[in-house]
Design an enzyme around this catalytic site. Structure first.
Site, short mmCIF file in Angstrom:
data_model
loop_
_atom_site.label_atom_id
_atom_site.label_comp_id
_atom_site.label_asym_id
_atom_site.label_seq_id
_atom_site.Cartn_x
_atom_site.Cartn_y
_atom_site.Cartn_z
N ASN A 162 4.19 0.70 2.06
CA ASN A 162 4.13 -0.44 2.98
C ASN A 162 4.25 -1.74 2.20
OD1 ASN A 162 3.41 0.85 5.67
ND2 ASN A 162 1.86 1.72 4.31
N GLU B 290 4.74 7.01 2.42
CA GLU B 290 5.56 5.80 2.57
C GLU B 290 4.96 4.70 1.71
OE1 GLU B 290 5.29 3.28 5.92
OE2 GLU B 290 3.19 3.72 6.29
N GLU C 111 7.23 0.64 11.79
CA GLU C 111 5.92 0.61 11.14
C GLU C 111 4.83 0.66 12.20
OE1 GLU C 111 5.32 0.63 7.92
OE2 GLU C 111 7.46 0.66 7.49
N GLY C 112 3.65 1.00 11.74
CA GLY C 112 2.49 0.86 12.62
C GLY C 112 2.03 2.15 13.28
N SER D 259 -2.50 -2.59 6.06
CA SER D 259 -3.73 -2.79 6.82
C SER D 259 -4.98 -2.23 6.13
CB SER D 259 -3.58 -2.15 8.21
OG SER D 259 -3.28 -0.80 8.06
N ARG E 208 0.85 -1.19 0.00
CA ARG E 208 0.00 0.00 0.00
C ARG E 208 0.89 1.23 0.00
NH1 ARG E 208 -2.73 0.56 5.01
NH2 ARG E 208 -1.34 2.30 5.36
N LYS F 224 11.93 10.22 10.96
CA LYS F 224 11.34 8.88 11.03
C LYS F 224 12.39 7.81 11.33
CE LYS F 224 7.74 9.80 7.61
NZ LYS F 224 6.96 9.20 6.51
N LYS G 199 11.91 2.79 5.58
CA LYS G 199 11.99 4.22 5.28
C LYS G 199 13.37 4.61 4.75
CE LYS G 199 7.97 4.75 7.71
NZ LYS G 199 7.38 3.53 8.26
N ARG H 98 -7.80 7.74 4.81
CA ARG H 98 -7.88 7.99 6.25
C ARG H 98 -7.93 9.48 6.50
NH1 ARG H 98 -2.86 4.52 8.14
NH2 ARG H 98 -2.24 5.29 6.10
#
Ligand code: ADP
Ligand code: MG
Ligand code: MG
Length: 444
Positions: A156, A154, A337-338, A161, A138, A333, A279, A420
């Site tokens: 993923n 970024e 992740e997350g 998710s 993603r 950064k 990253k 989002r």
């Protein structure tokens, strides 16, 4: 009742805050009913039994009541970039030296990345080849208001998710625009259909088919206590966990990860795909000339580069000076992740100064990124059955699915999306963390 014609949908952008409170109540009520009926739900955080007893203590997922306006041209741009990013990840994953060299300094100071690189090194020693490669990615973007550029936040490559819930939100919004079309005058067809969950499932199934052994299963590695490697032969391993240090509380989990990597099962992701999504690699790929190492097609290179925001390593003294002077324009950064791991505002300055005083190599744990400032838009956010009016910013993710067997590319597609939306005052708002909500887009 008369149906609306295409021309009647006049509003390119609309302000949900201008909707009458009584109408909001009605829309919200229907939305909540729909969510319960269609499984747009998550475990209730405050309940002890939630997550332990299936079907107990569920609550609707936080969502935006109506879809967020989004320019069609940028939507197309993100969709077109997805297969190119898929291919890029694959090419990068095959360049072991690039991965090891780019992360060599980070390895010295970041234990987690170091462990991942160790697994990668062991695979090199074994001369392990992954013939069948599966990526469910993603790529996330924000639309920078000032420059009108769609910039990548970024990419993923592990545990991308919300393919499931994001599809439901798109369906919910299409339903609401249809149901309340006379009041809202918005065209449900302008909310793109979202096939993320079916698309991902289909590609997982295709990978299983490619493995070509009907007596095998697909294994999903999940949080928090999954240690069961199974007695069945496994064709495909999907990692819904394994991206965070906390997923490896003991050596047992690291041994399991190594064992899975050594196996002939198809890994989603393989250790190389996982590392390609860090990253640090994102920052290395943004350096002049880096993309040319992996992609030949000039158009593809231009499309990818167009999405890159400013990205720097912390040994760039010129940029460090500026970041100390104007920390609000940057995000720092680590290789995590997350959500919830980045550094913003004055903390950027403080952290750089601390690292400079320490004078060790700890700075290699981080990258520095240009802060993107998306336009602030009014939205109505639904949480715990209550609607809130808020000023918000949004992040669009486009899923990508990739499957190849040696030289044969079987799938390389964009595959649905995730919007989002979060309160504009929050630096970093995860949906799970309670700042952001799930959303969809209304093309304008
Ligand atoms: P993670 O892998 O933890 O999701 P991200 O790079 O996506 O890390 O950062 C988490 C969140 O921080 C993003 O969802 C976004 O809200 C915010 N963020 C990250 N990078 C930037 C940036 N360059 N500008 C503005 N916000 C950012
Ligand atoms: Mg991420
Ligand atoms: Mg993210």
């Amino acid at each position: 009742m008369e149906t609306q014609k295409e021309e009647d949908f006049v509003k390119p952008t609309f302000d949900p805050h201008s909707i009458e409170p009584e109408l909001i109540q009605k829309i919200a009520y229907d939305a909540l009913v729909w969510s319960s009926l269609h499984g747009l739900v998550v475990g209730e955080r405050n309940s002890q039994r939630s997550g332990k007893v299936p079907g107990v203590a569920m609550v609707h997922a936080p969502f935006a009541l109506l879809p967020m306006s989004f320019p069609e041209s940028h939507w197309k741009q993100a969709c077109e970039a997805a297969p190119i990013f898929n291919e890029l990840v694959d090419r990068v994953s095959l360049d072991a030296n690039f991965l090891q060299d780019s992360l060599s300094r980070t390895k010295k100071v970041d234990e987690f990345t170091s462990r991942l690189l160790d697994i990668h090194s062991k695979m090199l020693e074994m001369d392990k080849k992954e013939d069948i490669r599966l990526g469910l990615h993603r790529s996330d973007y924000m639309l920078d208001e000032q420059t009108k550029l769609l910039l990548q936040i970024e990419l993923n490559t592990i545990s991308s998710s919300f393919p499931g819930l994001s599809c439901l939100v798109s369906e919910l919004h299409r339903m609401l625009l249809h149901q309340f079309r006379e009041h809202l005058l918005l065209d449900p067809e302008r909310v793109p259909r979202n096939n993320a969950v079916n698309g991902f499932a289909e590609v997982l199934a295709k990978a299983w088919t490619e493995y070509n052994n009907p007596r095998t299963v697909i294994m999903v590695v999940v949080q928090p206590e999954e240690r069961n490697i199974g007695r069945e032969a496994v064709a495909v391993i999907y990692f819904r966990a394994g991206y965070a240090p906390t997923d490896y509380p003991s050596e047992l989990e690291w041994r399991a990860r190594l064992l899975m990597e050594q196996s002939i099962a198809i890994k989603c992701p393989s250790i190389s795909y996982h590392l390609a999504g860090t990253k640090k690699i994102q920052q290395e790929l943004a350096k002049p000339g880096a993309l040319e190492r992996f992609l030949e097609n000039k158009d593809d290179i231009a499309k990818v580069r167009k999405c890159f925001a400013g990205l720097w390593s912390l040994d760039d003294t010129h940029i460090m000076k500026d970041a100390i002077k104007r920390p609000g324009l940057y995000v720092m950064k680590p290789q995590r992740e997350g959500g919830g791991n980045n550094i913003y505002g004055d903390d950027v300055k403080e952290t750089i100064l601390r690292l400079q005083r320490a004078g060790n190599e700890e700075d290699a744990a981080y990258i520095l990124m240009q802060r993107i400032f998306p336009a602030v838009s009014p939205a109505i956010l639904m949480r715990d059955g209550v609607s809130h009016r808020d000023q918000t910013i949004s992040e669009l993710g486009v899923y990508g699915a990739y499957l190849r067997n040696k030289e044969r590319v079987i799938v390389n597609d964009n595959c649905g999306y995730l919007m989002r939306t979060k309160v504009s005052s929050s630096n970093e708002g995860g949906v799970a963390a309670g700042f952001a909500v799930l959303d969809s887009i209304y093309l304008v």
